[in-house]
Design an enzyme around this catalytic site. Structure first.
Site, PDB file in Angstrom:
ATOM      1  N   ASP A  17       0.847  -1.200   0.000  1.00 46.03           N
ATOM      2  CA  ASP A  17       0.000   0.000   0.000  1.00 46.03           C
ATOM      3  C   ASP A  17       0.881   1.248   0.000  1.00 46.03           C
ATOM      4  O   ASP A  17       0.856   2.040   0.934  1.00 46.03           O
ATOM      5  CB  ASP A  17      -0.905  -0.065   1.231  1.00 46.03           C
ATOM      6  N   ARG A  18       1.659   1.430  -1.062  1.00 49.51           N
ATOM      7  CA  ARG A  18       2.646   2.505  -1.115  1.00 49.51           C
ATOM      8  C   ARG A  18       2.020   3.856  -1.482  1.00 49.51           C
ATOM      9  O   ARG A  18       2.647   4.892  -1.314  1.00 49.51           O
ATOM     10  CB  ARG A  18       3.729   2.086  -2.110  1.00 49.51           C
ATOM     11  N   LYS A  19       0.810   3.828  -2.014  1.00 48.55           N
ATOM     12  CA  LYS A  19       0.129   5.066  -2.451  1.00 48.55           C
ATOM     13  C   LYS A  19       1.070   5.953  -3.266  1.00 48.55           C
ATOM     14  O   LYS A  19       1.312   7.123  -2.947  1.00 48.55           O
ATOM     15  CB  LYS A  19      -0.488   5.827  -1.277  1.00 48.55           C
ATOM     16  N   PHE A  20       1.587   5.384  -4.349  1.00 50.00           N
ATOM     17  CA  PHE A  20       2.433   6.140  -5.276  1.00 50.00           C
ATOM     18  C   PHE A  20       1.629   7.323  -5.818  1.00 50.00           C
ATOM     19  O   PHE A  20       0.406   7.215  -5.998  1.00 50.00           O
ATOM     20  CB  PHE A  20       2.841   5.243  -6.454  1.00 50.00           C
TER      21      PHE A  20
ATOM     22  N   THR B 210      -0.969   0.335  -4.475  1.00 53.83           N
ATOM     23  CA  THR B 210      -1.931   1.436  -4.588  1.00 53.83           C
ATOM     24  C   THR B 210      -1.272   2.657  -5.218  1.00 53.83           C
ATOM     25  O   THR B 210      -0.068   2.887  -5.049  1.00 53.83           O
ATOM     26  CB  THR B 210      -2.445   1.871  -3.204  1.00 53.83           C
TER      27      THR B 210
END
Ligand code: S5P
Length: 253
Positions: free
Chosen positions: A80-83, A108
């Site tokens: 869930d790195r939320k790039f 993500t």
């Protein structure tokens, strides 16, 4: 059966075998805590979500062995790195110390920088001969977030058309908004939802929780559960309770 992405089918097959639509948000900050958790709940969850950068004693070897445990437990691994950066930098961020491209099946991303981010992330997996899927944040569970309905609609229309998009993150705490998201997304992409807890209401620091069964009935394909499981006195029993709630929701839907 309507999903365009083979990993979505893989996930649903595991979910059906285990009768669980639970993705564990494994937000513990030690490797020992993570190993203990996966051992305790593996049979009751269908996917594993990580935040690789919050582990205090992270090492490449320990992480590799954690990922092996996840694969043994039949779990897709979702970082869930939320790039959110431009495509070329997101591709490079898939490498680096954590080398996310080498072990993640899903990641993500926010679409705030435009759709090239999806190509950048796909190129990251491609650089090591792997494939993966991107979950775009279409909604968020936290109060006061800036993902308003017109932003959500843009994310959905661009994401639906992109083969590299596995699905969308929706807000599990608001079934009405989630049902609207389901209608906009259709059946070909997944919707995974954080913001669920058997104790409905407000969580820490602006987190909001809805009931897992209601989220599934409103259209969630996977409930992302963190503290409801990893902070429970008995994580195994908690994981089973979330699995049952999600499965009953799916059967009713
Ligand atoms: O909108 C969001 C998106 C995500 S991915 N809200 C969230 O809470 N998440 C993630 O879901 C968050 O990073 C955390 O890992 C998990 C929720 O954890 P819980 O302890 O609140 O269940």
């Amino acid at each position: 059966s309507s999903a365009t992405n083979s990993m979505a089918k893989e996930y649903m097959e595991v979910a059906c075998r285990k009768q669980s639509l639970v993705c564990l948000a494994a937000d513990r900050s030690t490797m020992a805590g993570l190993f203990e958790l996966i051992e305790a709940v593996g049979p009751h969850i269908a996917a594993l979500k990580t935040h690789v950068d919050l582990v205090d004693d992270w090492t490449p070897d320990a992480w590799a062995s954690f990922c092996t445990s996840a694969k043994k437990a039949d779990l897709l691994i979702f970082e869930d790195r939320k790039f959110a950066d431009i495509g070329g930098i997101s591709r490079k961020q898939m490498a680096g110390v954590y080398n996310i491209r080498a072990w993640s099946d899903l990641v993500t991303a926010h679409l705030i920088s435009g759709p090239d981010i999806v190509d950048g992330l796909q190129a990251g997996w491609g650089d090591v001969g792997r494939v993966g899927g991107v979950l775009l944040l279409a909604q968020m569970s936290s109060r006061g977030n800036l993902l308003n309905p017109s932003y959500t609609a843009e994310v959905v229309s661009k994401g639906k058309a992109h083969h590299g998009v596995f699905g969308f993150i929706g807000n599990g705490s608001r079934p009405t908004e989630l049902a609207a998201l389901r209608a906009a997304v259709g059946d070909a992409k997944m919707i995974w939802t954080p913001g669920v807890n058997l104790a409905v209401g407000d969580g820490e620091m602006g987190q909001r929780y809805g009931h897992p069964m209601e989220a599934v009935m409103a259209g969630s394909d996977c409930i992302i559960v963190g503290s409801g499981i990893h902070k429970a006195d008995d994580p195994t029993a908690a994981a089973k309770a979330y699995a049952d709630a999600s499965w009953n929701g799916l059967v009713q839907r």
